[in-house]
Structure formats: structure tokens, C-alpha cells
Design an enzyme around this catalytic site. Sequence first.
Site, PDB file in Angstrom:
ATOM      1  N   ASP A  97      51.435  51.542  39.742  1.00  0.00           N
ATOM      2  CA  ASP A  97      51.890  51.655  41.130  1.00  0.00           C
ATOM      3  C   ASP A  97      52.463  53.044  41.370  1.00  0.00           C
ATOM      4  O   ASP A  97      52.532  53.869  40.464  1.00  0.00           O
ATOM      5  CB  ASP A  97      52.896  50.555  41.461  1.00  0.00           C
ATOM      6  N   ASP A 281      48.826  41.394  41.560  1.00  0.00           N
ATOM      7  CA  ASP A 281      49.729  41.503  40.409  1.00  0.00           C
ATOM      8  C   ASP A 281      51.009  40.775  40.769  1.00  0.00           C
ATOM      9  O   ASP A 281      51.361  40.698  41.953  1.00  0.00           O
ATOM     10  CB  ASP A 281      50.098  42.968  40.153  1.00  0.00           C
ATOM     11  N   CYS A 336      44.739  22.585  29.782  1.00  0.00           N
ATOM     12  CA  CYS A 336      44.891  24.032  29.585  1.00  0.00           C
ATOM     13  C   CYS A 336      44.367  24.415  28.204  1.00  0.00           C
ATOM     14  O   CYS A 336      44.661  23.752  27.209  1.00  0.00           O
ATOM     15  CB  CYS A 336      46.346  24.467  29.744  1.00  0.00           C
ATOM     16  N   CYS A 338      44.957  27.336  26.693  1.00  0.00           N
ATOM     17  CA  CYS A 338      45.701  28.465  26.121  1.00  0.00           C
ATOM     18  C   CYS A 338      46.143  28.143  24.687  1.00  0.00           C
ATOM     19  O   CYS A 338      46.161  26.982  24.276  1.00  0.00           O
ATOM     20  CB  CYS A 338      46.905  28.828  26.987  1.00  0.00           C
ATOM     21  N   CYS A 341      49.074  25.550  24.557  1.00  0.00           N
ATOM     22  CA  CYS A 341      48.707  24.143  24.828  1.00  0.00           C
ATOM     23  C   CYS A 341      47.817  23.572  23.733  1.00  0.00           C
ATOM     24  O   CYS A 341      47.829  22.363  23.489  1.00  0.00           O
ATOM     25  CB  CYS A 341      48.031  24.023  26.191  1.00  0.00           C
ATOM     26  N   HIS A 367      51.109  30.856  28.093  1.00  0.00           N
ATOM     27  CA  HIS A 367      50.649  29.735  28.927  1.00  0.00           C
ATOM     28  C   HIS A 367      50.596  30.115  30.407  1.00  0.00           C
ATOM     29  O   HIS A 367      49.571  29.909  31.070  1.00  0.00           O
ATOM     30  CB  HIS A 367      51.554  28.514  28.731  1.00  0.00           C
TER      31      HIS A 367
END
Length: 386
Positions: A97, A281, A336, A338, A341, A367
Amino acid sequence: MMHPKFQTTLLKQHSHLPARVMRVETPHGSFTTPAFMPVGTRAAVNCMTAHELTEAGSQIILGGNTYHMLVTPGAEFIQDSGGMHRMMAWNGPMLTDSGGYQVFSLSQNSKICKIDEDGAKFKHPDTGQLIKLSPESSIETQKIIGADIIMAFDQCTPDAGGRGVAEQAMERTHRWLLQSIEIHQKNTQSAYGYEQALFGIVQGGLFRDLREQSLAFLLKQPLDGIAIGGESIGYSMEKTVEILNWLTPHIPQEKPRYSMGVGLSPQDLIDVVACGIDMFDCVAPTRNARHGSLYCGIFEITLDNWVAFIPGEERGRILIKKSQYRSDHGPLSEGCDCYTCQKHTRSYMHFLFKTNSPLYSVLACIHNVRMMHRVCEMMQKAILSS
Ligand SMILES: [Zn+2]
């Protein structure tokens, strides 16, 4: 070494929504939209290594806020370290940014930071040294950070203050945009020798005619993408969607559209992509994770080829500190994929949280970030099959 230039290809426009899938090539590889960008405020996405980000599905990150990096460790340190990609060991696409939003937040207290036509002047929080952030110093710092996509320096529009304030912030943003472009065009490369893309930021607050005027001004400039900023964007989703719907129909197809600071929850991403936004973002997924708030719910492709987020317990986010999770042996969120999980239970996460284990934050961030990428992947699938 030859680096590919910034280039976009529209892969698919949704059959009946403004949503689309775009491939964006950068000097550090390509990413496919919709793309959520985890935020590495101070040269680190909190609690996640570059490897963990890649595993979670991150394609592009917001690598370091210019304001924070200028304060600590400073531009010289970053350049000596070989730039932000090198520092973070992130070899993929990166955006940074301009610092406009941070100095806007700081300027709420005029003792800390003052903004005038030249830019922002603020005191270093530790040394008291006066630091200036202007279109020139912002772009120069972003060249040293070395992101593939850099942002023009803008003045963020507050929600309060009415039309006069919004108009002034917009006009100053336009003047600063021209200065940012001038500095960028003197040498469009980063400090490390590859081309950087420049995005401009639409301001105009809550006023439709100002927003449209701001976009029209930006579209006359040599910009690689269009960002939509302002205090309300990402904060009030009702206003965000209204503003985005005014603007996206007027943006040429080939320009990526970036709504800044959007992504308090997976639902917010569904809402902005449906307006034709490609990139976003937000610090919320990692911040929420560390504070014990974990996204929970199922993503489904609907009959009309769009994506629904069906919130699980506690309206889509579980507070892991609650005693009900002490003996809950299920995953954080059903379905999920991930790492967390797959390997661990709510019970274990509750225990780690209660004992202040640093491992809790790592697993929790993995996660929440994965949930944001999963919803993007679902939207991509829905758009491609529409
Ligand atoms: Zn998970």
C-alpha cells in the site's frame, strides 16, 4: 534474469453477474482472481511462514504496509536486505500500500500526524524524528519494498465531514495521483530491476457523483489497475456494495479492481466479487484468529451458479474460548481442508488457546486464511461453470 511484465487476461465473465475470473501475471508469477491477499503489516503475515501461506492457498500477499515499514526498520534496512520478497522468503506476487490509509488514521490525532498539500508529517513513535510521507517518498519507498503492484499515494476520505470534506480529499488524491505517476514513470522498475504495476485509488466518500468523477479521472491516467478506497469500504458492507455497484460497470474489462480493506468474513468476499471486484486484503482473518474467533460454515454453489456461505455455529464464527468446545472433538469447521482441521480438534484448539500456546495462533491463522481462500476458489469454480 528475465521477469515477465504485468499483464492481465480475462478468463471468464460470469453469465449473469459482474463477477469474473482473471489471470494476472507479475514479475513474481501469476495469480488467478478472485484473490484474497493476507496482510503482512510489518514484513510478516502474523503467525504464518511463506510455506504455510502457500499451503493455505495464498497466491498474492500484501507484503508490508509502507507506513509501518518506513517507521521500522526503514527503507535503508529493506534495501540492504534485498527487498521484501527476499526478507519474507515470499517468491510470489506481492502488493504493497501507499501509507495513505495509515497516515489518515494517525491524523485523527493532530499531535501525532498532520496532513497538508505536501503530504503527511509525523513523528517517529520512538525517536521523535520527523518523517514525511508524500507522493514522492511513498512511491520511492514502495520501489525499495519491491512489490509487484504498488499504490498511488491517496488521502483517505472519512465518512464524517460531509460533501465538502469528501470533495477536498478526492481532489487532493487526484493531485497526488499525478505526482505519484510522475515519480513512477521516471523509472517504472523496482530497486531490484523488475517492472512494477501502479494502481490508482478512487475516493469520493459516499457521494455517487464524486465517486464517478474520481473514477473518470483515474481512467484517463496510465494505471494498471483500479482500487476503491475510503473509510466506509470494507467497514460498512451495505455502503461498500452500493459504491462498488456505481463504479465497476464503468471500469474497462482488462483492469483489475481492488476493494481495499474488505474481508471481515468470507461473506464479505462473496458480496464484493458479485459486484465485479477481483482483489481484496484484510487483517481481520489473522487478527480474529489470534483473538479466538474462528470462521465456521459451509460454502455451496447455488443453482444459479453462485456461492452461498451457510454459517455454522455462532453465526459463522466460533469463539474457541467457550467451555462448550472443551470436549468437542470435531474440526473447527465442517468440510474445511486446512491443515488445522485435518489434524486437530476444537477441543485441542480450546486447550491451546486457554494455555496461551503460541501454536494456537499458528493453527488458528492457517484455518481462517484458508477459509478466505476456499471461498475464493469456490467462486472461481462457480464463475467458470456459469
Ligand atoms: Zn480449517
